[in-house]
Design a protein around this motif. Sequence first.
Motif, PDB file in Angstrom:
ATOM      1  N   PHE A  15      -3.571  -3.840  -9.351  1.00  0.00           N
ATOM      2  CA  PHE A  15      -2.623  -4.176  -8.186  1.00  0.00           C
ATOM      3  C   PHE A  15      -3.093  -5.006  -6.963  1.00  0.00           C
ATOM      4  O   PHE A  15      -2.372  -5.831  -6.389  1.00  0.00           O
ATOM      5  N   GLU A  16      -4.504  -4.678  -6.703  1.00  0.00           N
ATOM      6  CA  GLU A  16      -5.106  -5.262  -5.775  1.00  0.00           C
ATOM      7  C   GLU A  16      -4.929  -6.806  -5.732  1.00  0.00           C
ATOM      8  O   GLU A  16      -5.202  -7.662  -4.583  1.00  0.00           O
ATOM      9  N   GLN A  17      -4.985  -7.587  -6.728  1.00  0.00           N
ATOM     10  CA  GLN A  17      -4.666  -8.853  -7.123  1.00  0.00           C
ATOM     11  C   GLN A  17      -3.464  -9.353  -6.858  1.00  0.00           C
ATOM     12  O   GLN A  17      -3.306 -10.688  -7.240  1.00  0.00           O
ATOM     13  N   ILE A  18      -2.488  -8.512  -6.747  1.00  0.00           N
ATOM     14  CA  ILE A  18      -1.125  -9.129  -6.660  1.00  0.00           C
ATOM     15  C   ILE A  18      -0.627  -9.702  -5.177  1.00  0.00           C
ATOM     16  O   ILE A  18      -1.257  -8.851  -4.328  1.00  0.00           O
ATOM     17  N   PRO A  19      -0.569 -10.949  -5.089  1.00  0.00           N
ATOM     18  CA  PRO A  19      -0.399 -11.340  -3.827  1.00  0.00           C
ATOM     19  C   PRO A  19       0.725 -10.829  -2.965  1.00  0.00           C
ATOM     20  O   PRO A  19       1.483 -10.248  -3.359  1.00  0.00           O
ATOM     21  N   ASN A  20       0.457 -10.825  -1.747  1.00  0.00           N
ATOM     22  CA  ASN A  20       1.379 -10.140  -0.564  1.00  0.00           C
ATOM     23  C   ASN A  20       2.897 -10.530  -1.017  1.00  0.00           C
ATOM     24  O   ASN A  20       3.922  -9.793  -0.874  1.00  0.00           O
ATOM     25  N   ARG A  21       3.012 -11.783  -1.173  1.00  0.00           N
ATOM     26  CA  ARG A  21       4.429 -12.257  -1.201  1.00  0.00           C
ATOM     27  C   ARG A  21       5.405 -11.942  -2.387  1.00  0.00           C
ATOM     28  O   ARG A  21       6.347 -11.970  -2.522  1.00  0.00           O
ATOM     29  N   GLU A  22       4.369 -11.404  -3.388  1.00  0.00           N
ATOM     30  CA  GLU A  22       5.163 -10.736  -4.492  1.00  0.00           C
ATOM     31  C   GLU A  22       5.293  -9.334  -4.508  1.00  0.00           C
ATOM     32  O   GLU A  22       5.785  -8.689  -5.566  1.00  0.00           O
TER      33      GLU A  22
END
Length: 397
Positions: free
Chosen positions: A149-156
């Motif tokens: 989850f930590e690697q999911i970009p904020n925009r997503e």
Amino acid sequence: MGTWRGLRVAFILGSLFMILLIIVYWDDVGGFNLYPLQEPKHESLHPRATAGSPHSTSRPQNSSSSPVPTTARSTTLVSEETGGAAEELTEEEGKEKQEQRQQETREDEEKESSRTTADNREQEDRKQRIMGVCSGKDAVEFPGSTRPFEQIPNRELDHLIVDDTHQIIYCYVPKVACTNWKRVMVVLSQSLISPSSGKPYTDPEAVPPDLVHNSSIHLTFAKFWRHYGSLSRHLMALKLQHYTKFLFVRDPFVRLISAFRNKFGNLPETAAEAFAAGIKPTFQQFITYLLDPETERESIFNEHWRQVYRLCHPCQVKYDFIGRLESLETDAEHLLKLLEVDHLLHFPSGARNRTAASWERDWFAQIPIAMRRELYKLYEPDFELFGYPKPDSTLHQ
């Protein structure tokens, strides 16, 4: 002599007086009746005659008694018995009704319990399916399924709406009742003021549907960085761990048709009418656009046809509830109880999206088989993750 005569008269008068008293007394207790033609007292018909009253006293049988009072007593007793029986019957009927109500209540509770059990079992099946697909057991590979989850970009993360008051996280999926669920979230979070009352909305149906799509009124994970800075990811992790998380999904191809009809104008009700109106190439061009690799290179898919696994990240977010548009009413009722907010509001009973699953074959009839199969591969993760059957009839005809 005078004295003796006086005593004698006094004795006779006294005797007569005593006899009169005896007669009166005997008449009162029922030995015989001085007034045989008098109607029985109506009070004696009252079913609630007390034990101390003359009407409740057992009368001695006397062969010298007049037949008229016997009839009166019989009427009284029969009337009393009839009245008592009527009262007992009413009480019995009351008990039967009470037992019937209790039985109906038990049956309702059993039905509710059975339905809740079935709903819970269905939810467990849906969650287990997602876990199975995400773990690779079903051999369905798709981008981002294994990243943390930590690697999911904020925009997503802009579709994860947070309500801190009730500790709820809702991931909205366009074309899956998201307008009404956003209205529910607005009411729960009290994020929108009614101009008529000057207070936050309390009824989801009263919230203007056009306003709920204004992103500024919803707190999403994508906004956490602006609000919390370096603590944002830590707070996200905490909320994901402790909050109740839900989303609603839909048959991927039916959702795609619905998005096309919504975004490209008011189309005819059926594909045949649409094709007759000369828009046949439009849907095919839309499919071509989705399948073109350049489309994703230029810009991420529009949210209306972006895959659910890319909107809500079910492999990273362990949702507590997965609802379906196909069972919206029952799922919504179950969810509001799970969230413990069913006493605060009801899910809006607004118009359902009119795109039906039965239209699928009709809309794809003019699309080449090769394109249909390629399109299925594009949305296959959603089919598998959320348990929608592979549309074989669409892919092979």
